[in-house]
Design a protein around this motif. Structure first.
Motif, PDB file in Angstrom:
ATOM      1  N   ARG A  50       0.853  -1.195   0.000  1.00 55.61           N
ATOM      2  CA  ARG A  50       0.000   0.000   0.000  1.00 55.61           C
ATOM      3  C   ARG A  50       0.888   1.244   0.000  1.00 55.61           C
ATOM      4  NH1 ARG A  50      -5.230  -1.018   0.674  1.00 55.61           N
ATOM      5  NH2 ARG A  50      -5.803  -3.146   1.265  1.00 55.61           N
ATOM      6  N   ALA A  51       0.916   1.921  -1.142  1.00 53.17           N
ATOM      7  CA  ALA A  51       1.775   3.093  -1.309  1.00 53.17           C
ATOM      8  C   ALA A  51       1.084   4.060  -2.277  1.00 53.17           C
ATOM      9  CB  ALA A  51       3.160   2.678  -1.807  1.00 53.17           C
ATOM     10  N   ILE A  52       1.825   5.027  -2.769  1.00 54.54           N
ATOM     11  CA  ILE A  52       1.255   6.094  -3.590  1.00 54.54           C
ATOM     12  C   ILE A  52       0.800   5.561  -4.947  1.00 54.54           C
ATOM     13  CG2 ILE A  52       1.740   8.342  -4.618  1.00 54.54           C
ATOM     14  CD1 ILE A  52       1.461   8.340  -1.631  1.00 54.54           C
ATOM     15  N   LYS A  53       1.408   4.512  -5.439  1.00 52.10           N
ATOM     16  CA  LYS A  53       0.973   3.951  -6.721  1.00 52.10           C
ATOM     17  C   LYS A  53      -0.470   3.446  -6.634  1.00 52.10           C
ATOM     18  CE  LYS A  53       2.371   0.610 -10.261  1.00 52.10           C
ATOM     19  NZ  LYS A  53       3.393  -0.393 -10.645  1.00 52.10           N
ATOM     20  N   LEU A  54      -0.824   2.824  -5.532  1.00 53.49           N
ATOM     21  CA  LEU A  54      -2.198   2.357  -5.345  1.00 53.49           C
ATOM     22  C   LEU A  54      -3.154   3.526  -5.158  1.00 53.49           C
ATOM     23  CD1 LEU A  54      -3.833  -0.262  -5.121  1.00 53.49           C
ATOM     24  CD2 LEU A  54      -3.450  -0.200  -2.650  1.00 53.49           C
ATOM     25  N   VAL A  55      -2.712   4.565  -4.455  1.00 51.86           N
ATOM     26  CA  VAL A  55      -3.546   5.760  -4.289  1.00 51.86           C
ATOM     27  C   VAL A  55      -3.794   6.429  -5.635  1.00 51.86           C
ATOM     28  CG1 VAL A  55      -3.668   8.034  -3.205  1.00 51.86           C
ATOM     29  CG2 VAL A  55      -2.760   6.105  -1.927  1.00 51.86           C
ATOM     30  N   THR A  56      -2.777   6.490  -6.489  1.00 51.76           N
ATOM     31  CA  THR A  56      -2.932   7.085  -7.816  1.00 51.76           C
ATOM     32  C   THR A  56      -3.927   6.298  -8.666  1.00 51.76           C
ATOM     33  OG1 THR A  56      -0.627   7.818  -7.676  1.00 51.76           O
ATOM     34  CG2 THR A  56      -1.659   7.900  -9.825  1.00 51.76           C
ATOM     35  N   LYS A  57      -3.895   4.982  -8.545  1.00 46.99           N
ATOM     36  CA  LYS A  57      -4.846   4.154  -9.295  1.00 46.99           C
ATOM     37  C   LYS A  57      -6.279   4.434  -8.848  1.00 46.99           C
ATOM     38  CE  LYS A  57      -6.353  -0.631  -9.717  1.00 46.99           C
ATOM     39  NZ  LYS A  57      -6.127  -2.029  -9.296  1.00 46.99           N
ATOM     40  N   TYR A  58      -6.514   4.489  -7.525  1.00 48.61           N
ATOM     41  CA  TYR A  58      -7.866   4.778  -7.044  1.00 48.61           C
ATOM     42  C   TYR A  58      -8.304   6.197  -7.407  1.00 48.61           C
ATOM     43  CZ  TYR A  58      -7.561   0.476  -4.316  1.00 48.61           C
ATOM     44  OH  TYR A  58      -7.444  -0.839  -3.945  1.00 48.61           O
ATOM     45  N   MET A  59      -7.377   7.151  -7.419  1.00 56.65           N
ATOM     46  CA  MET A  59      -7.735   8.509  -7.826  1.00 56.65           C
ATOM     47  C   MET A  59      -8.097   8.558  -9.302  1.00 56.65           C
ATOM     48  SD  MET A  59      -8.212  11.627  -6.884  1.00 56.65           S
ATOM     49  CE  MET A  59      -7.383  11.802  -5.293  1.00 56.65           C
ATOM     50  N   ALA A  60      -7.414   7.780 -10.133  1.00 54.51           N
ATOM     51  CA  ALA A  60      -7.771   7.729 -11.554  1.00 54.51           C
ATOM     52  C   ALA A  60      -9.162   7.147 -11.745  1.00 54.51           C
ATOM     53  CB  ALA A  60      -6.727   6.911 -12.306  1.00 54.51           C
ATOM     54  N   GLU A  61      -9.549   6.184 -10.913  1.00 54.85           N
ATOM     55  CA  GLU A  61     -10.904   5.641 -10.995  1.00 54.85           C
ATOM     56  C   GLU A  61     -11.946   6.702 -10.639  1.00 54.85           C
ATOM     57  OE1 GLU A  61     -11.043   2.249  -8.503  1.00 54.85           O
ATOM     58  OE2 GLU A  61      -9.798   0.994  -9.805  1.00 54.85           O
ATOM     59  N   VAL A  62     -11.653   7.544  -9.638  1.00 63.34           N
ATOM     60  CA  VAL A  62     -12.584   8.617  -9.273  1.00 63.34           C
ATOM     61  C   VAL A  62     -12.710   9.624 -10.416  1.00 63.34           C
ATOM     62  CG1 VAL A  62     -12.958  10.539  -7.679  1.00 63.34           C
ATOM     63  CG2 VAL A  62     -12.176   8.331  -6.804  1.00 63.34           C
ATOM     64  N   LEU A  63     -11.586  10.007 -11.011  1.00 61.14           N
ATOM     65  CA  LEU A  63     -11.626  10.956 -12.126  1.00 61.14           C
ATOM     66  C   LEU A  63     -12.345  10.364 -13.324  1.00 61.14           C
ATOM     67  CD1 LEU A  63      -7.965  12.319 -11.896  1.00 61.14           C
ATOM     68  CD2 LEU A  63     -10.043  13.394 -11.015  1.00 61.14           C
ATOM     69  N   TYR A  64     -12.144   9.086 -13.579  1.00 56.85           N
ATOM     70  CA  TYR A  64     -12.808   8.427 -14.696  1.00 56.85           C
ATOM     71  C   TYR A  64     -14.321   8.374 -14.486  1.00 56.85           C
ATOM     72  CZ  TYR A  64     -13.740   4.799 -18.189  1.00 56.85           C
ATOM     73  OH  TYR A  64     -14.209   4.085 -19.256  1.00 56.85           O
ATOM     74  N   GLY A  65     -14.738   8.238 -13.218  1.00 46.93           N
ATOM     75  CA  GLY A  65     -16.165   8.165 -12.946  1.00 46.93           C
ATOM     76  C   GLY A  65     -16.877   9.484 -13.111  1.00 46.93           C
ATOM     77  N   TYR A  66     -16.193  10.606 -12.898  1.00 43.33           N
ATOM     78  CA  TYR A  66     -16.832  11.920 -13.019  1.00 43.33           C
ATOM     79  C   TYR A  66     -16.595  12.560 -14.377  1.00 43.33           C
ATOM     80  CZ  TYR A  66     -18.159  12.129  -8.126  1.00 43.33           C
ATOM     81  OH  TYR A  66     -18.761  11.889  -6.912  1.00 43.33           O
ATOM     82  N   ALA A  67     -15.854  11.883 -15.265  1.00 40.22           N
ATOM     83  CA  ALA A  67     -15.646  12.432 -16.606  1.00 40.22           C
ATOM     84  C   ALA A  67     -16.848  12.133 -17.481  1.00 40.22           C
ATOM     85  CB  ALA A  67     -14.376  11.851 -17.222  1.00 40.22           C
ATOM     86  N   GLU A  68     -17.034  12.947 -18.517  1.00 43.76           N
ATOM     87  CA  GLU A  68     -18.134  12.742 -19.464  1.00 43.76           C
ATOM     88  C   GLU A  68     -17.834  11.522 -20.334  1.00 43.76           C
ATOM     89  OE1 GLU A  68     -20.951  14.266 -19.589  1.00 43.76           O
ATOM     90  OE2 GLU A  68     -20.455  15.678 -17.986  1.00 43.76           O
ATOM     91  N   PRO A  69     -18.862  10.853 -20.846  1.00 44.85           N
ATOM     92  CA  PRO A  69     -18.629   9.677 -21.698  1.00 44.85           C
ATOM     93  C   PRO A  69     -17.813   9.986 -22.936  1.00 44.85           C
ATOM     94  CG  PRO A  69     -20.910   9.766 -20.989  1.00 44.85           C
ATOM     95  CD  PRO A  69     -20.287  11.059 -20.561  1.00 44.85           C
ATOM     96  N   ALA A  70     -17.942  11.185 -23.488  1.00 43.49           N
ATOM     97  CA  ALA A  70     -17.192  11.525 -24.695  1.00 43.49           C
ATOM     98  C   ALA A  70     -15.702  11.562 -24.442  1.00 43.49           C
ATOM     99  CB  ALA A  70     -17.658  12.871 -25.250  1.00 43.49           C
ATOM    100  N   ALA A  71     -15.293  11.862 -23.198  1.00 39.71           N
ATOM    101  CA  ALA A  71     -13.871  11.946 -22.887  1.00 39.71           C
ATOM    102  C   ALA A  71     -13.292  10.606 -22.517  1.00 39.71           C
ATOM    103  CB  ALA A  71     -13.644  12.930 -21.744  1.00 39.71           C
ATOM    104  N   THR A  72     -14.144   9.601 -22.322  1.00 39.80           N
ATOM    105  CA  THR A  72     -13.645   8.311 -21.865  1.00 39.80           C
ATOM    106  C   THR A  72     -14.024   7.186 -22.809  1.00 39.80           C
ATOM    107  OG1 THR A  72     -15.628   8.051 -20.528  1.00 39.80           O
ATOM    108  CG2 THR A  72     -13.707   8.990 -19.453  1.00 39.80           C
ATOM    109  N   SER A  73     -14.250   7.519 -24.042  1.00 41.50           N
ATOM    110  CA  SER A  73     -14.583   6.470 -25.007  1.00 41.50           C
ATOM    111  C   SER A  73     -13.346   5.621 -25.303  1.00 41.50           C
ATOM    112  CB  SER A  73     -15.099   7.095 -26.307  1.00 41.50           C
ATOM    113  OG  SER A  73     -14.119   7.967 -26.844  1.00 41.50           O
ATOM    114  N   ILE A  74     -13.578   4.496 -25.955  1.00 44.83           N
ATOM    115  CA  ILE A  74     -12.513   3.523 -26.151  1.00 44.83           C
ATOM    116  C   ILE A  74     -11.441   4.052 -27.086  1.00 44.83           C
ATOM    117  CG2 ILE A  74     -12.029   1.155 -26.889  1.00 44.83           C
ATOM    118  CD1 ILE A  74     -14.926   0.497 -26.238  1.00 44.83           C
ATOM    119  N   ASP A  75     -11.849   4.616 -28.225  1.00 39.44           N
ATOM    120  CA  ASP A  75     -10.881   5.042 -29.223  1.00 39.44           C
ATOM    121  C   ASP A  75     -10.470   6.492 -29.071  1.00 39.44           C
ATOM    122  OD1 ASP A  75     -13.285   6.071 -29.816  1.00 39.44           O
ATOM    123  OD2 ASP A  75     -13.315   5.515 -31.943  1.00 39.44           O
TER     124      ASP A  75
END
Length: 547
Positions: free
Chosen positions: A230-255
């Motif tokens: 448990r270190a900053i790398k795991l915290v960064t991963k969870y923070m990316a999940e939070v940012l991904y959840g609040y982003a619009e679908p157009a910004a998080t599409s596959i391509d």
């Protein structure tokens, strides 16, 4: 022809010898007076000062700090990122559409490896690439920031104590072969952190990038080391999940073209581990991540009480959450509206294992407060009393707001709940709750204590006056200046290190030339015996904590 005897029999010229008065300057004419230097009071020359300079390197998994011994902070700090190792003439980062390009996806366990110098798990690590990165960084430090010749400068290297031998050998070989310092002295990061805190003992909590290491140091020696993933790398991963959840679908599409029509078509975040979200999440963690100083239950009750006192009409259901605006660099660029409390969830989930049962965690997945308690529990009682009063929280993760206070409060609650009993479980709780029987009173227990004479009482009073009060037995945090500052302080004292490696000795044998501690003690005894008989032999070197 004059003989040799006649030559020496000749008398010297008795005439007056011409003086040098015509060469002396006239006192009346302007002239530059001659300077006289005194070796006792004049400042040392530049060459003498250059020979005494010691270069201090602190090498971690993601950065390199370089400076000169005796200074309070490093002159240069270099990160090992994916964009920092480009060739000369590569101007692709300056193209307008370069940052918006589609990047290769990474697996969960490989996410962020382009920003790391090494990993403790050396399976899949290219040591040749690691050596090239180290050589380039050290050469840039010497030629651009230090402006010194590396061949006659002694080098001090601050490294983690849990470093694999193959990685340590690569680091030493790269520096010795390419820069040729006369010797390299290795310092352990926990030890110099204790020195930078002004202590001789303490519990060092190093919250690093890939792992968190707990090191108990007593009298400048590491006696207990535990670590967790448990270190900053795991915290960064969870923070990316939070940012991904609040982003619009157009910004998080596959391509990356923004062709997704609704929220249900978005793939899970695990399939979008690219460097764009990594850099974005790392920036958010370093700027806005925070940790509550109290657990969630206590914090919620205190917030409800304060809100009711200020405005009775406002209830927790009607209270609007505080939001934070975070601009996203990922196309299409937008501003994310994230509640402020959501920015604390990655820290609690990643470092404190919030919401996870302790029995479901592996030995390498323990939360930071639990690992601190386990480290102190494994120490002897006298060492534990000293270390628990000198808890040093350092590393890149220690800069998160509120994290230090939360760790100390969690540790205090665990100690109050469990004590220092290594046995845990239902039976241990029953024994603890069982009423203790009173001790029988008999003739042996009713004896009066032996009376002390006047001399013993006087000696004890004098001892109490001379002794200083030492804080022990209570949970207390101590600030430190960092590992580099501690290494700079020790190197400026000009003392011989435990691990001091000569260049010729290392290039001849490598790490195989290191001796064990028992062999070093025997060699030292032979040298002390040979000082009288003239049979002393040259001492070797040892790896110390890295053995």
């Amino acid at each position: 022809m004059t003989t040799a005897a006649g030559y020496f029999d000749r008398k010297p010229n008795a005439g007056p010898r011409p003086g040098l008065a015509h060469l002396q300057a006239d006192p009346s004419s302007p002239h530059t007076p001659q300077r006289t230097f005194s070796c006792a009071f004049s400042s040392p020359s530049l060459s003498y000062r250059a020979e005494e300079e010691v270069i201090v390197f602190e090498l971690g998994a993601r950065h390199l700090s370089v400076g000169i011994a005796g200074e309070s902070h490093p002159r240069f700090r270099l990160g090992f990122g994916s964009e920092d190792g480009r060739r000369v003439g590569d101007y692709r980062p300056y193209y307008p559409e370069y940052q918006d390009r589609q990047r290769k996806k990474k697996r969960d366990y490989r996410w962020g490896e382009d920003h790391e110098l090494w990993r403790m798990d050396l399976r899949g690590v290219d040591l040749g690439l690691v050596e090239d990165k180290i050589e380039r960084a050290v050469r840039e430090a010497y030629t651009k920031y230090l402006l010194l010749d590396s061949k006659n400068k002694r080098l001090v290297l601050v490294l983690p104590s849990l470093l694999p031998h193959s990685l340590l050998s690569s680091v030493l070989t790269t520096i010795f072969v390419n820069f040729q310092p006369p010797s390299i002295t290795l310092f352990s990061s926990p030890t110099v952190n204790v020195v930078a805190a002004g202590c001789r003992a303490g519990l060092v909590v190093d919250i690093g990038w890939d792992e968190t290491v707990m090191s108990a140091v007593y009298d400048f020696r590491e006696i207990q080391v535990l670590r967790t993933a448990r270190a900053i790398k795991l915290v960064t991963k969870y923070m990316a999940e939070v940012l991904y959840g609040y982003a619009e679908p157009a910004a998080t599409s596959i391509d990356g073209s923004g062709s997704s029509e609704n929220q249900e078509e978005r793939l899970p975040f695990q399939l979008s581990f690219d460097s764009r979200y990594f850099e974005f999440a790392e920036e958010v963690v370093s700027r806005t991540a925070w940790c509550p100083t109290e657990p969630e239950g206590v914090r919620t009750r205190s917030e409800d009480t304060s809100t009711a006192e200020k405005d009775p009409s406002v209830t927790p259901e009607t209270k609007a959450p505080d939001t934070t605006s975070i601009p996203s660099p990922i196309p299409p660029r937008q501003t994310l509206q994230i509640p402020f409390t959501k920015l604390a969830e990655p820290v609690e989930k990643g470092l404190l294992a919030h919401g996870t049962n302790i029995h479901n965690l592996d030995h390498e997945e323990q939360s930071l407060p639990q690992l601190m308690y386990n480290t102190l529990l494994a120490l002897p009682s006298d060492v534990r009393a000293v270390c628990m009063s000198r808890i040093i929280i350092t590393g890149g993760g220690s800069n998160i707001a509120g994290l230090k206070s939360r760790l100390l409060s969690e540790l205090t609650s665990i100690i109050e709940k469990r004590g220092w009993n290594p046995v845990q479980g239902r039976v241990a709780r029953q024994v603890a709750n069982k009423p203790k029987l009173d001790k029988p009173t008999g003739p042996e227990t009713m004896l009066d204590p032996q009376a002390k004479d006047e001399i013993t009482e006087k000696l004890e009073k004098d001892k109490m006056k001379r002794s200083t009060a030492e804080v022990a037995g209570e949970v207390r945090g101590v600030e430190t200046l960092g590992a580099w500052a501690g290494g700079s302080l020790v190197a400026s004292l000009k003392v011989k290190g435990v691990v001091e490696i000569e260049r010729d000795t290392f290039l001849a044998n490598g790490l195989a030339g290191a001796k064990r501690e028992s062999e070093m003690v025997a060699a030292t005894q032979r040298m002390s015996l040979g000082a009288r008989t003239g049979l002393g032999e040259k001492n070797g070197w040892t790896l110390g904590n890295w053995a």
